[in-house]
Design a protein around this motif. Structure first.
Motif, mmCIF file in Angstrom:
data_model
loop_
_atom_site.group_PDB
_atom_site.id
_atom_site.type_symbol
_atom_site.label_atom_id
_atom_site.label_comp_id
_atom_site.label_asym_id
_atom_site.label_seq_id
_atom_site.Cartn_x
_atom_site.Cartn_y
_atom_site.Cartn_z
ATOM 1 N N ALA A 4 0.735 -1.102 0.000
ATOM 2 C CA ALA A 4 0.088 0.149 -0.081
ATOM 3 C C ALA A 4 0.953 1.288 -0.130
ATOM 4 C CB ALA A 4 -0.945 0.115 1.203
ATOM 5 N N GLY A 5 2.065 1.209 0.768
ATOM 6 C CA GLY A 5 2.769 2.364 0.874
ATOM 7 C C GLY A 5 3.453 2.636 -0.337
ATOM 8 N N LEU A 6 3.775 1.359 -1.054
ATOM 9 C CA LEU A 6 4.430 1.574 -2.691
ATOM 10 C C LEU A 6 3.624 2.224 -3.567
ATOM 11 C CD1 LEU A 6 6.713 1.351 -4.295
ATOM 12 C CD2 LEU A 6 5.892 -1.355 -4.840
ATOM 13 N N PHE A 7 2.214 1.789 -3.439
ATOM 14 C CA PHE A 7 1.136 2.163 -4.083
ATOM 15 C C PHE A 7 1.003 3.701 -4.343
ATOM 16 C CE2 PHE A 7 -3.141 3.677 -5.101
ATOM 17 C CZ PHE A 7 -3.384 3.035 -6.578
ATOM 18 N N LEU A 8 0.780 4.449 -2.920
ATOM 19 C CA LEU A 8 0.731 5.661 -2.530
ATOM 20 C C LEU A 8 2.026 6.401 -2.882
ATOM 21 C CD1 LEU A 8 -0.822 5.505 1.034
ATOM 22 C CD2 LEU A 8 -2.031 5.951 -1.177
ATOM 23 N N THR A 9 3.183 5.816 -2.997
ATOM 24 C CA THR A 9 4.380 6.607 -3.293
ATOM 25 C C THR A 9 4.381 6.758 -4.767
ATOM 26 O OG1 THR A 9 5.633 5.420 -1.574
ATOM 27 C CG2 THR A 9 6.930 6.416 -3.524
ATOM 28 N N CYS A 10 3.966 5.678 -5.459
ATOM 29 C CA CYS A 10 3.676 5.960 -7.069
ATOM 30 C C CYS A 10 2.612 6.928 -7.350
ATOM 31 C CB CYS A 10 3.186 4.659 -7.757
ATOM 32 S SG CYS A 10 4.574 3.517 -7.579
ATOM 33 N N CYS A 11 1.642 6.961 -6.528
ATOM 34 C CA CYS A 11 0.409 8.078 -6.856
ATOM 35 C C CYS A 11 1.286 9.313 -6.756
ATOM 36 C CB CYS A 11 -0.637 7.520 -5.879
ATOM 37 S SG CYS A 11 -1.631 6.337 -6.213
ATOM 38 N N LEU A 12 1.747 9.429 -5.612
ATOM 39 C CA LEU A 12 2.328 10.751 -5.301
ATOM 40 C C LEU A 12 3.296 11.373 -6.247
ATOM 41 C CD1 LEU A 12 2.724 10.600 -1.402
ATOM 42 C CD2 LEU A 12 1.145 11.971 -2.509
ATOM 43 N N LEU A 13 4.110 10.389 -6.772
ATOM 44 C CA LEU A 13 5.290 10.684 -7.501
ATOM 45 C C LEU A 13 4.723 11.264 -9.012
ATOM 46 C CD1 LEU A 13 7.997 7.958 -7.026
ATOM 47 C CD2 LEU A 13 8.112 10.597 -6.501
ATOM 48 N N THR A 14 3.716 10.394 -9.366
ATOM 49 C CA THR A 14 3.008 10.617 -10.752
ATOM 50 C C THR A 14 2.146 11.967 -10.455
ATOM 51 O OG1 THR A 14 2.329 8.309 -10.999
ATOM 52 C CG2 THR A 14 0.992 9.811 -12.180
ATOM 53 N N GLY A 15 1.842 12.358 -9.511
ATOM 54 C CA GLY A 15 1.081 13.516 -9.109
ATOM 55 C C GLY A 15 2.245 14.932 -9.035
ATOM 56 N N THR A 16 3.194 14.512 -8.653
ATOM 57 C CA THR A 16 4.288 15.415 -8.708
ATOM 58 C C THR A 16 4.670 15.753 -10.167
ATOM 59 O OG1 THR A 16 5.134 14.674 -6.450
ATOM 60 C CG2 THR A 16 6.694 15.851 -8.178
ATOM 61 N N LEU A 17 4.825 14.853 -11.066
ATOM 62 C CA LEU A 17 5.240 15.158 -12.425
ATOM 63 C C LEU A 17 3.944 15.716 -13.424
ATOM 64 C CD1 LEU A 17 7.497 12.185 -12.810
ATOM 65 C CD2 LEU A 17 8.142 14.407 -12.271
ATOM 66 N N LEU A 18 2.796 15.126 -13.010
ATOM 67 C CA LEU A 18 1.859 15.384 -13.895
ATOM 68 C C LEU A 18 0.499 16.005 -13.209
ATOM 69 C CD1 LEU A 18 1.775 12.016 -16.098
ATOM 70 C CD2 LEU A 18 2.917 14.223 -16.931
ATOM 71 N N ALA A 19 0.054 15.261 -12.476
ATOM 72 C CA ALA A 19 -1.294 15.785 -12.011
ATOM 73 C C ALA A 19 -1.334 16.970 -10.983
ATOM 74 C CB ALA A 19 -2.049 14.589 -11.270
ATOM 75 N N GLN A 20 -0.132 17.019 -10.276
ATOM 76 C CA GLN A 20 0.044 18.176 -9.353
ATOM 77 C C GLN A 20 -0.037 19.502 -9.893
ATOM 78 O OE1 GLN A 20 0.145 17.430 -6.173
ATOM 79 N NE2 GLN A 20 0.352 19.549 -5.280
ATOM 80 N N ASP A 21 0.326 19.754 -10.962
ATOM 81 C CA ASP A 21 0.560 20.944 -11.600
ATOM 82 C C ASP A 21 -0.797 20.858 -12.936
ATOM 83 O OD1 ASP A 21 1.925 22.141 -9.835
ATOM 84 O OD2 ASP A 21 3.714 21.986 -11.364
ATOM 85 N N PRO A 22 -1.574 21.940 -13.045
ATOM 86 C CA PRO A 22 -2.510 21.912 -14.294
ATOM 87 C C PRO A 22 -1.803 21.717 -15.520
ATOM 88 C CG PRO A 22 -2.371 24.132 -13.312
ATOM 89 C CD PRO A 22 -1.540 23.303 -12.381
ATOM 90 N N HIS A 23 -2.496 20.893 -16.362
ATOM 91 C CA HIS A 23 -1.758 20.573 -17.529
ATOM 92 C C HIS A 23 -2.768 21.107 -18.838
ATOM 93 C CE1 HIS A 23 0.907 18.172 -20.423
ATOM 94 N NE2 HIS A 23 -0.402 17.614 -21.078
ATOM 95 N N PHE A 24 -2.497 22.252 -19.089
ATOM 96 C CA PHE A 24 -3.457 22.897 -19.954
ATOM 97 C C PHE A 24 -2.921 23.078 -21.591
ATOM 98 C CE2 PHE A 24 -5.768 24.639 -16.242
ATOM 99 C CZ PHE A 24 -6.940 23.858 -16.375
ATOM 100 N N SER A 25 -3.404 22.293 -22.530
ATOM 101 C CA SER A 25 -2.864 22.486 -23.966
ATOM 102 C C SER A 25 -2.992 24.025 -24.100
ATOM 103 C CB SER A 25 -3.485 21.574 -24.841
ATOM 104 O OG SER A 25 -3.263 20.258 -24.631
ATOM 105 N N GLN A 26 -4.314 24.556 -23.807
ATOM 106 C CA GLN A 26 -4.357 26.083 -24.246
ATOM 107 C C GLN A 26 -3.945 27.053 -23.000
ATOM 108 O OE1 GLN A 26 -8.591 27.107 -25.304
ATOM 109 N NE2 GLN A 26 -8.910 24.941 -25.433
ATOM 110 N N PHE A 27 -2.679 26.740 -22.745
ATOM 111 C CA PHE A 27 -2.188 27.190 -21.661
ATOM 112 C C PHE A 27 -2.214 28.881 -21.621
ATOM 113 C CE2 PHE A 27 1.005 26.636 -24.914
ATOM 114 C CZ PHE A 27 1.589 28.065 -25.406
ATOM 115 N N PHE A 28 -2.387 29.346 -22.788
ATOM 116 C CA PHE A 28 -2.607 30.987 -22.847
ATOM 117 C C PHE A 28 -3.985 31.314 -22.495
ATOM 118 C CE2 PHE A 28 -3.092 28.370 -26.885
ATOM 119 C CZ PHE A 28 -4.420 28.497 -27.148
ATOM 120 N N ALA A 29 -4.694 30.102 -22.294
ATOM 121 C CA ALA A 29 -6.109 30.667 -21.844
ATOM 122 C C ALA A 29 -6.382 30.513 -20.314
ATOM 123 C CB ALA A 29 -7.171 29.772 -22.421
ATOM 124 N N SER A 30 -5.131 30.271 -19.399
ATOM 125 C CA SER A 30 -5.137 30.138 -18.017
ATOM 126 C C SER A 30 -4.322 30.913 -17.541
ATOM 127 C CB SER A 30 -5.031 28.429 -17.805
ATOM 128 O OG SER A 30 -5.255 28.379 -16.267
#
Length: 334
Positions: A4-30
């Motif tokens: 479970a700890g390993l799973f949470l670590t993976c979630c957090l690492l994924t969040g750090t790289l991708l989900a943690q910050d907004p990922h807008f293709s229309q970056f100019f509109a945000s």
């Protein structure tokens, strides 16, 4: 608990790289998730923005991101005519892994833009943003290895948190700089740099501590007239965070139906490219004080096999109140 700890670590690492910050293709509109220095950098008295993105919907609702912001000018009668001062409020919610992991941000920002010449055609600005963040993990919707047995998927696991929702709260500090210039009414160009998570906030889960790495962004763009009825808009962005990077470049042509009126109707058509990832066609419609934009990511990477060649749809709304007696402000548009 180790798995479970390993799973949470993976979630957090994924969040750090991708989900943690907004990922807008229309970056100019945000603007306020791109650079705090864009706060108040618009031609009008009030700007409202809304963005919604559903990325890779075929992969179990991988990422769904919604953002909004409001910014306005302050002290315009107290500062020089070639300066601008803006204050803004923004927030966004990001859901990943079919809403098992979610991030919620609320921010306040301010930026001052100093005129470098008498007419305000060239300005340099600095912005600061303070955010309150909350990360949630709904453990009741997670699956673990021991739920799959010889008798099939049991739904029963020893790796549980009694259905608890894990959470981590922290304060985030962001800042940025922006240069904006113009040589006349028919053109504009800008270059900015921003850094989010300057204070490297820590996320705490089940006794573990994870540092959120800073995200550095360099962005720029320009527009210039092609004819009386057509204008070319270009923009680009390069982001880096924790060893990962992303580069997007492209542009759109603005076709104006009635350029002689104060608030003409315009159609935008163009495309951006995210290197080694996606082609992003874009369509926009502007009328009165409102601009609506729609884009769709067409996967070009190896992920297209898992996504069934379906990328992410994104919709943006930008409302700028522009009274007829408002002093014109030179500003970026894309």
């Amino acid at each position: 608990m180790k798995r479970a700890g390993l799973f949470l670590t993976c979630c957090l690492l994924t969040g750090t790289l991708l989900a943690q910050d907004p990922h807008f293709s229309q970056f100019f509109a945000s603007p306020l998730t791109l650079n705090p220095a864009l706060t108040g950098k618009f031609n009008g008295t009030l700007r409202l923005t809304g963005n919604h993105r559903n990325q890779w919907p075929t992969i179990n609702n991988a990422y769904i991101t919604t953002a909004f912001s409001a910014d306005f000018h302050v002290m315009q009668n107290k500062i020089p005519n070639n300066d601008n001062w803006g204050v803004g409020f923004s927030g966004y919610a990001d859901r990943s892994a079919n809403s098992a992991v979610s991030f919620n941000f609320a921010s306040v920002s301010t930026a001052y833009h100093k005129g470098l010449d008498e007419d305000g055609n060239h300005q340099i600005g600095a912005g600061f943003q303070l955010s309150y963040a909350n990360m949630l993990i709904n453990t009741s919707v997670l699956n673990f290895e021991d739920q799959l047995t010889a008798n099939g998927f049991t739904g029963i696991s020893a790796e549980t948190f009694n259905g608890a929702t894990l959470s981590s709260k922290y304060v985030d500090i962001n800042a940025g700089f922006l240069y904006n210039g113009s040589t006349g009414d028919g053109n504009n160009f800008y270059l900015g740099v921003s850094m989010y998570h300057i204070n490297r906030p820590k996320q705490n889960f089940t006794g573990g501590q994870f540092v959120l790495n800073p995200r550095t962004t360099i962005h720029g763009g320009a527009y210039f007239a092609l004819s009386r009825n057509a204008t070319m808009h270009t923009s680009a962005i390069h982001m880096t965070q924790a060893g990962a990077s992303e580069t997007v470049i492209g542009g759109a042509i603005q076709l104006t139906a009635n350029p002689e009126v104060e608030k003409p109707v315009s159609l935008y058509a163009g495309s951006w490219v995210r290197f080694n990832d996606a082609l992003i066609p874009y369509l926009g419609l502007e009328f009165n004080d409102l601009r609506i934009g729609v884009s769709y990511d067409l996967n070009t990477s190896t992920l297209k096999t898992a996504s069934l060649n379906r990328g992410g749809i994104e919709v943006s709304l930008i409302y700028v109140r522009r009274p007829s007696d408002q002093r014109p402000i030179k500003c970026p548009k894309f």
